[in-house]
Design an enzyme around this catalytic site. Structure first.
Site, PDB file in Angstrom:
ATOM      1  N   ASP A  49       4.148  -4.332  -7.445  1.00 45.96           N
ATOM      2  CA  ASP A  49       3.513  -3.124  -6.886  1.00 45.96           C
ATOM      3  C   ASP A  49       4.059  -1.871  -7.564  1.00 45.96           C
ATOM      4  O   ASP A  49       3.554  -0.781  -7.316  1.00 45.96           O
ATOM      5  CB  ASP A  49       3.720  -3.044  -5.369  1.00 45.96           C
ATOM      6  N   ASN A  50       5.064  -2.017  -8.392  1.00 49.95           N
ATOM      7  CA  ASN A  50       5.614  -0.863  -9.113  1.00 49.95           C
ATOM      8  C   ASN A  50       5.296  -0.932 -10.608  1.00 49.95           C
ATOM      9  O   ASN A  50       5.974  -0.311 -11.425  1.00 49.95           O
ATOM     10  CB  ASN A  50       7.131  -0.785  -8.908  1.00 49.95           C
TER      11      ASN A  50
ATOM     12  N   GLY B  61       0.814  -1.223   0.000  1.00 46.50           N
ATOM     13  CA  GLY B  61       0.000   0.000   0.000  1.00 46.50           C
ATOM     14  C   GLY B  61       0.836   1.255   0.000  1.00 46.50           C
ATOM     15  O   GLY B  61       2.059   1.220   0.090  1.00 46.50           O
TER      16      GLY B  61
ATOM     17  N   ASP C 103       8.680   5.635   8.057  1.00 46.85           N
ATOM     18  CA  ASP C 103       8.257   6.960   8.529  1.00 46.85           C
ATOM     19  C   ASP C 103       7.359   7.741   7.568  1.00 46.85           C
ATOM     20  O   ASP C 103       6.924   8.850   7.881  1.00 46.85           O
ATOM     21  CB  ASP C 103       9.483   7.811   8.877  1.00 46.85           C
TER      22      ASP C 103
ATOM     23  N   GLY D 244       2.596   3.614   1.503  1.00 49.78           N
ATOM     24  CA  GLY D 244       3.183   3.831   2.821  1.00 49.78           C
ATOM     25  C   GLY D 244       3.664   5.256   2.991  1.00 49.78           C
ATOM     26  O   GLY D 244       3.823   5.747   4.101  1.00 49.78           O
ATOM     27  N   ARG D 245       3.923   5.904   1.880  1.00 56.59           N
ATOM     28  CA  ARG D 245       4.343   7.309   1.972  1.00 56.59           C
ATOM     29  C   ARG D 245       3.864   8.117   0.769  1.00 56.59           C
ATOM     30  O   ARG D 245       4.516   9.049   0.325  1.00 56.59           O
ATOM     31  CB  ARG D 245       5.834   7.403   2.100  1.00 56.59           C
TER      32      ARG D 245
ATOM     33  N   LYS E 193       4.195  12.495  -2.500  1.00 55.02           N
ATOM     34  CA  LYS E 193       5.058  11.392  -2.078  1.00 55.02           C
ATOM     35  C   LYS E 193       5.997  11.913  -1.000  1.00 55.02           C
ATOM     36  O   LYS E 193       6.764  12.840  -1.250  1.00 55.02           O
ATOM     37  CB  LYS E 193       5.843  10.860  -3.284  1.00 55.02           C
TER      38      LYS E 193
HETATM   39  P1  AMP Z   1       9.044   1.102  -3.132  1.00 56.67           P
HETATM   40  O1  AMP Z   1      10.214   0.188  -3.042  1.00 56.67           O
HETATM   41  O2  AMP Z   1       9.411   2.564  -3.014  1.00 56.67           O
HETATM   42  O3  AMP Z   1       8.175   0.838  -4.291  1.00 56.67           O
HETATM   43  O4  AMP Z   1       8.180   0.842  -1.812  1.00 56.67           O
HETATM   44  C1  AMP Z   1       7.672  -0.426  -1.465  1.00 56.67           C
HETATM   45  C2  AMP Z   1       6.671  -0.275  -0.334  1.00 56.67           C
HETATM   46  O5  AMP Z   1       7.284   0.324   0.801  1.00 56.67           O
HETATM   47  C3  AMP Z   1       5.488   0.601  -0.682  1.00 56.67           C
HETATM   48  O6  AMP Z   1       4.373   0.066  -0.036  1.00 56.67           O
HETATM   49  C4  AMP Z   1       5.870   1.927  -0.098  1.00 56.67           C
HETATM   50  O7  AMP Z   1       4.756   2.724   0.186  1.00 56.67           O
HETATM   51  C5  AMP Z   1       6.616   1.517   1.165  1.00 56.67           C
HETATM   52  N1  AMP Z   1       7.587   2.527   1.605  1.00 56.67           N
HETATM   53  C6  AMP Z   1       8.761   2.852   1.009  1.00 56.67           C
HETATM   54  N2  AMP Z   1       9.394   3.825   1.689  1.00 56.67           N
HETATM   55  C7  AMP Z   1       8.598   4.135   2.738  1.00 56.67           C
HETATM   56  C8  AMP Z   1       8.675   5.070   3.830  1.00 56.67           C
HETATM   57  N3  AMP Z   1       9.705   5.893   3.989  1.00 56.67           N
HETATM   58  N4  AMP Z   1       7.654   5.093   4.705  1.00 56.67           N
HETATM   59  C9  AMP Z   1       6.595   4.277   4.580  1.00 56.67           C
HETATM   60  N5  AMP Z   1       6.467   3.373   3.601  1.00 56.67           N
HETATM   61  C10 AMP Z   1       7.441   3.298   2.689  1.00 56.67           C
HETATM   62 MG    MG Z   2       6.497   1.321  -4.956  1.00 52.06          MG
END
Ligand code: AMP
Ligand code: MG
Length: 509
Positions: free
Chosen positions: A269-270, A100, A134, A102-103, A122
């Protein structure tokens, strides 16, 4: 176009009205079954300052530069109804369950003259999907996201867009190399824009949880608003819709390969359902032509997401997406057709892009050896992909000496072999490659990691002029722009060879 305030944008709430959501607003990180979103309020930034603004994106929305309080997350206006999306995904080949936003926090959907666009912040704080993290983003990763999404757009590569980059005035702690050295960095928020931020994982989560009802609602919502030419009333309709997504994905990956872009984290998810490049993390651009290269240190040992494997990973990801639609199919075996469509589309677009890169009208079957030899020769010694193809686009005589600056060590250049290849190509194009076509397929300027790194280092000292220059430069990646040539049309400098942020990037952002 007239300038309007955020309040007077035409806000819609299609996703919130059309799909089930969480009863609770915000709240701690947790599992949120049977929903597609949770309402959340962005965190307040202590000192929001607008640093980068996309004039093109702004004018599509009718906005002029400014609005830092809104774009930093501190202020909400009438019409906005902010939420985080729920999704899951396969990360590095393994099912990871609920992930989901997360940020990322969506401010809402905005109707423009020609589209409906979702605006999303973001780095604006935690959501129920933040797990242990965070919810924030650091300046370096935000600059990389802003510059690369805009650069990709101007390269003609399907992508999500960026509207703004606001620094928050807050320090965010990150351990860049995951080696026990956390340090504070400046925090930032990028406002990104897309028709939607729905991903393969948005559908997977419901299938994985056995929640057919929410899955069906989300599919119907998606098709109604984003694929109005399609329907999902029967298997035939569902397959046709999925084929469209497969083809869009294939086109995107063929473009990545054309310009030497390596996404770095092709987790499901990407993967956008619109075939848009999404989630700019540890991405990179090929400098030397090395199909085994990945910029992502987190993936350094397996290299799952290396340049040469992106098309296959696209298929693997499509296959996972198809499995998630399986529960809605009367005869799920028809889903195989979609994979065939993906491969056929990739072949078609990839070969037409090679034809463009080489100044031909089309690639013939008999051209296969020419292409194989080229790809092998490019790897024989360190050869810069961008410089090589750009210089090739203006070649007047088939001699490798005119392409010398593409070689990192020109004394190593296999001259005879190259001259042999150039001669064959020259004969094939009858001494008249379509140079215009080549110059439109072989960019002169791409956002090499060391270029982004220069912008980041200056920005961390409060100087955003390098970032601004790159944003301007990369609006016209196919133009000669001779005034920028000395500084930016060149191979990776030696200082960048083994530098963190240039040759090595982690997911820490
Ligand atoms: P990503 O690798 O950036 O595609 O992130 C994978 C997952 O980790 C996604 O669900 C993001 O929302 C979550 N995520 C990445 N960085 C953060 C962060 N600093 N705080 C909260 N969730 C994060
Ligand atoms: Mg992502």
């Amino acid at each position: 176009m007239s300038t309007v305030s955020f309040e007077s944008l035409h806000w819609l709430r299609r996703f919130l009205d059309g799909t089930p959501g969480d009863d609770q607003v915000g709240g701690r990180p947790r599992q949120v079954p049977k929903v597609c979103w949770s309402r959340v309020t962005p965190a307040t930034a202590p000192h929001p300052t607008l640093r980068l603004w996309s004039v093109e994106m702004g004018s599509e929305l009718g906005l002029e530069a400014g609005h830092e309080k809104i774009l930093g997350g501190s202020v909400s206006v009438k019409g906005m109804d902010s939420y985080a999306q729920r999704y899951g995904g396969h990360q590095f080949g393994h099912w990871a369950g609920q992930l989901g936003d997360g940020r990322a926090i969506t401010l809402g959907e905005v109707k423009t003259a020609s589209d409906v666009l979702e605006l999303q912040l973001k780095g604006a704080g935690t959501t129920p999907y933040s797990r242990t993290a965070d919810g924030k983003a650091v300046l370096r990763s935000s600059i990389r996201e802003f510059l690369c999404s805009e650069a990709m757009h101007h390269l003609g590569v399907p992508t999500t867009r960026a509207l703004s980059l606001v620094t928050t005035g807050e320090a965010v702690v990150r351990d860049v190399l995951y080696n026990g050295n956390p340090a504070p960095e400046p925090g930032a928020v990028v406002c990104r824009v897309a028709p939607s931020f729905l991903r393969f994982g948005s559908f997977q989560i419901h299938a994985a949880m056995g929640d057919r009802k929410t899955l069906a609602t989300l599919v119907e919502h998606t098709v109604k608003h984003h694929f109005p030419d399609h329907h999902v009333n029967d298997d035939e309709g569902r397959v046709a819709w999925l084929e469209r997504i497969a083809e869009d994905t294939a086109v995107m990956i063929a473009h990545w390969n054309r310009v030497g872009f390596v996404h770095g984290v092709m987790n499901t998810d990407n993967m956008s359902i619109h075939g848009l490049t999404i989630d700019y993390g540890p991405y990179g651009w090929l400098e030397d032509y090395n199909p085994n290269w990945t910029p992502n240190t987190t993936d350094a040992s397996r290299r799952r997401y290396r340049y040469g494997q992106q098309a296959h990973i696209g298929a693997w990801n499509i296959a996972r997406f198809l499995e998630s639609i399986g529960p809605l199919m009367e005869e799920p075996e028809h889903l195989h057709e979609v994979l065939n469509t993906y491969y056929a589309a990739y072949e078609k677009h990839n070969s037409s892009m090679w034809a463009e890169k080489l100044g031909m009208d089309e690639l013939r079957e008999s051209d296969a050896p020419l292409l194989e030899d080229l790809v092998a020769l490019l790897q024989k010694v360190e050869t810069d992909m961008t410089v090589f193809f750009r210089l090739l686009s203006s070649l007047e005589e088939p001699k490798i000496k005119y392409l010398q600056t593409a070689f990192y060590d020109v004394t190593q250049c296999p001259e005879d072999e190259w001259n042999g290849w150039l001669n064959q190509w020259w004969q094939r194009v009858k001494g008249e490659p379509n140079r215009e076509r080549m110059r439109r397929a072989n960019p002169k300027y791409v956002l090499r990691n060391w270029m982004a790194q220069k912008a980041i280092e200056a920005a961390e000292e409060e100087d955003f002029s390098v970032a601004e220059t790159l944003y301007q430069l990369l609006k016209k990646p196919y133009d000669e722009q001779p005034e920028f040539e000395n500084e930016w049309f060149k191979k990776r400098p030696e200082w960048a060879r083994n530098k963190v942020g240039c040759s090595m990037l982690s997911c820490s952002s």
